[in-house]
Design a protein around this motif. Structure first.
Motif, short mmCIF file in Angstrom:
data_model
loop_
_atom_site.label_atom_id
_atom_site.label_comp_id
_atom_site.label_asym_id
_atom_site.label_seq_id
_atom_site.Cartn_x
_atom_site.Cartn_y
_atom_site.Cartn_z
N UNK A 275 53.54 99.58 80.21
CA UNK A 275 54.52 98.75 80.90
C UNK A 275 53.77 97.55 81.48
N UNK A 276 54.33 96.36 81.35
CA UNK A 276 53.74 95.16 81.97
C UNK A 276 54.77 94.57 82.92
N UNK A 277 54.34 94.30 84.13
CA UNK A 277 55.16 93.62 85.13
C UNK A 277 54.47 92.31 85.47
N UNK A 278 55.09 91.21 85.10
CA UNK A 278 54.55 89.88 85.40
C UNK A 278 55.11 89.41 86.74
N UNK A 279 54.22 89.05 87.65
CA UNK A 279 54.62 88.51 88.95
C UNK A 279 54.37 87.00 88.88
N UNK A 280 55.42 86.26 88.64
CA UNK A 280 55.28 84.85 88.28
C UNK A 280 54.74 83.98 89.41
N UNK A 281 55.02 84.35 90.66
CA UNK A 281 54.65 83.48 91.78
C UNK A 281 53.45 84.02 92.56
N UNK A 282 52.55 84.72 91.88
CA UNK A 282 51.34 85.23 92.52
C UNK A 282 50.14 84.91 91.65
N UNK A 283 48.98 84.88 92.30
CA UNK A 283 47.73 84.64 91.59
C UNK A 283 46.90 85.91 91.50
N UNK A 284 45.59 85.72 91.57
CA UNK A 284 44.68 86.82 91.31
C UNK A 284 44.81 87.96 92.31
N UNK A 285 45.03 87.64 93.58
CA UNK A 285 45.04 88.67 94.62
C UNK A 285 46.46 89.19 94.85
N UNK A 286 47.10 89.55 93.76
CA UNK A 286 48.51 89.93 93.78
C UNK A 286 48.82 91.13 94.68
N UNK A 287 47.91 92.12 94.89
CA UNK A 287 48.31 93.26 95.73
C UNK A 287 48.72 92.88 97.14
N UNK A 288 48.17 91.78 97.66
CA UNK A 288 48.64 91.37 99.00
C UNK A 288 49.23 89.97 99.02
N UNK A 289 49.17 89.22 97.92
CA UNK A 289 49.95 88.00 97.83
C UNK A 289 51.44 88.35 97.73
N UNK A 290 51.73 89.37 96.90
CA UNK A 290 53.11 89.84 96.74
C UNK A 290 53.14 91.36 96.89
N UNK A 291 52.84 91.85 98.10
CA UNK A 291 52.72 93.31 98.27
C UNK A 291 53.99 94.07 97.95
N UNK A 292 55.13 93.53 98.32
CA UNK A 292 56.38 94.25 98.06
C UNK A 292 56.63 94.39 96.56
N UNK A 293 56.35 93.34 95.81
CA UNK A 293 56.55 93.39 94.36
C UNK A 293 55.62 94.40 93.72
N UNK A 294 54.37 94.44 94.18
CA UNK A 294 53.40 95.38 93.62
C UNK A 294 53.79 96.81 93.96
N UNK A 295 54.15 97.05 95.21
CA UNK A 295 54.53 98.40 95.61
C UNK A 295 55.78 98.85 94.85
#
Length: 309
Positions: A275-295
Motif C-alpha cells: 500500500x502506498x499513501x502519498x502525503x502531497x503537502x509534506x516533505x522528508x520529515x513527514x511523521x511530524x510535519x503531518x502527524x495526523x495523516x501518518x497516524x
C-alpha cells in the motif's frame, strides 16, 4: 496502561539504547490489532521522530521506539564500522528479544527506514507488517543513484556527510549552525517550537553525537557517485532481488527534496503486498510535519490487515 516511559537497555550487541515504550496490546497474537509496534528513527533525530504516533497508538498497542546507536544519549561506538547495517539490524532484533516480541509491526523513517527494510529482508519471520516513511528500498535507491540524474543530484549531501572534514566545518558553524543547515532548512518555517528545538540541540551536543550520527552515512555501502562521474555498476542491482512477502505500507511526503518520488517507481514488483499513501503537502520529515495523516495511515493499514488476517 498507556503511559509512555523511558528505559535504558543493555543489549548483547554491545550498546545501550534509551527506549521510549509503553501502551496496551493484545499479547502479540497474529491478527490482533494490539500487536506490538517497533519504531526506528532516522538522521538527525531520535525516538522523538515518533512522538505523535507513540502517544496515539499506545492506547491500543505496545509501542517501542529506541534512540538508535549513535543518537541522543544512547551508546556511541567510536569506529565507522560500528555503524554497519548488520549491527543496526542486530540492535533491533536484540531489543525485540529483550522485550519478548516474537513478531511485531516494524516502522521506520529515513535511516530508520533503511534499517527497517534490512530487518525485514534478513528476518522476515519476525516482521509481521512493515511500515516505511520516506526511506527508499535499497535496490531502487542504488539504481536511481546511478541511473537517475535528479536523484543523484539530490543525494550529493550524502557525499558531504561522509567527508572527514565535515566535523571541522560543523565546529565552525556551532551546533546551532548544524541545526540550521541539516534540519531547519528542510522543514516548514515555525514547525519546530522553541522547546523542541532545545531538545534537538541538547541531543546533538552529547559527546561524540555528531560524528556518531554521520558514521551511519560513512558505514553505508550505498554508492553515491559525484555528478558526472562514471562508476562501475554493482552486479547485485541487476540480479534477482528477494521479494518481501509481509504486508507493507509506504507513506511518502511528496515534497521530499532529498528522496524523490522516483523511489516509489517499481516498488510493487519487490513488495507484492503493498500500500502506498502519498502525503502531497509534506516533505522528508513527514511523521511530524503531518502527524495526523501518518497516524491515520498506520491505523487504517493495521485495521485492514487485522481484517484480512
Amino acid at each position: 496502561m498507556t503511559a509512555l516511559r523511558r528505559q535504558r537497555f543493555a543489549l548483547p550487541t554491545g550498546v545501550e539504547l534509551d527506549v521510549t515504550l509503553g501502551g496496551n496490546g493484545g499479547g502479540g497474537a497474529d491478527g490482533d490489532t494490539g500487536d506490538p509496534i517497533l519504531f526506528l528513527h532516522g538522521f538527525p533525530e531520535s525516538a522523538r521522530t515518533w512522538r505523535h504516533q507513540l502517544a496515539d497508538l499506545a492506547t491500543d498497542h505496545v509501542v517501542v521506539a529506541p534512540d538508535q546507536r549513535g543518537f541522543a544519549r544512547s551508546s556511541k561506538p567510536r569506529h565507522v564500522e560500528d555503524y554497519a547495517t548488520d549491527l543496526i539490524v542486530a540492535d533491533a532484533i536484540a531489543l525485540a528479544d529483550a522485550l519478548g516480541l516474537a513478531r511485531f509491526t516494524l516502522v521506520g523513517h529515513d535511516w530508520g527506514g533503511a534499517a527497517a527494510w534490512a530487518v525485514a529482508l534478513k528476518h522476515p519471520d519476525r516482521v509481521a507488517r512493515l511500515i516505511i516513511a520516506n526511506a527508499p528500498h535499497p535496490l531502487i535507491f542504488q539504481k536511481s543513484l546511478i541511473d537517475d540524474p535528479a536523484q543523484r543530484a539530490a543525494s550529493q549531501y550524502m557525499r558531504a556527510f561522509r567527508d572527514p572534514a565535515i566535523e571541522a566545518r560543523t565546529a565552525e558553524w556551532g551546533i546551532e549552525g548544524f541545526y540550521a543547515r541539516s534540519f531547519e532548512a528542510h522543514v516548514p518555517a515555525g514547525l519546530v517550537d522553541a522547546d523542541e528545538r532545545a531538545i534537538y540541540l541538547d541531543q546533538w551536543r552529547q559527546p561524540g553525537a555528531l560524528t556518531a550520527m554521520l558514521n551511519w552515512y560513512r558505514a553505508s555501502k550505498i554508492i553515491v557517485p559525484a555528478m558526472g562521474e562514471e562508476v562501475e555498476r554493482p552486479a547485485w542491482i541487476d540480479q534477482p532481488f528477494p521479494k518481501l512477502a509481509m504486508p507493507t505500507l509506504v507513506i511518502w511526503g511528496m515534497q521530499d527534496k532529498a528522496l524523490l518520488p522516483c523511489q516509489l517507481d517499481g516498488l510493487d514488483a519487490l513488495v507484492p503486498d503493498l500500500r502506498i499513501v502519498a502525503v502531497e503537502d509534506a516533505g522528508h520529515f513527514v511523521p511530524w510535519e503531518r502527524p495526523d495523516a501518518v497516524t491515520a495511515a498506520i491505523r487504517a493499514f493495521l485495521a485492514e490487515r487485522a481484517r484480512a488476517d
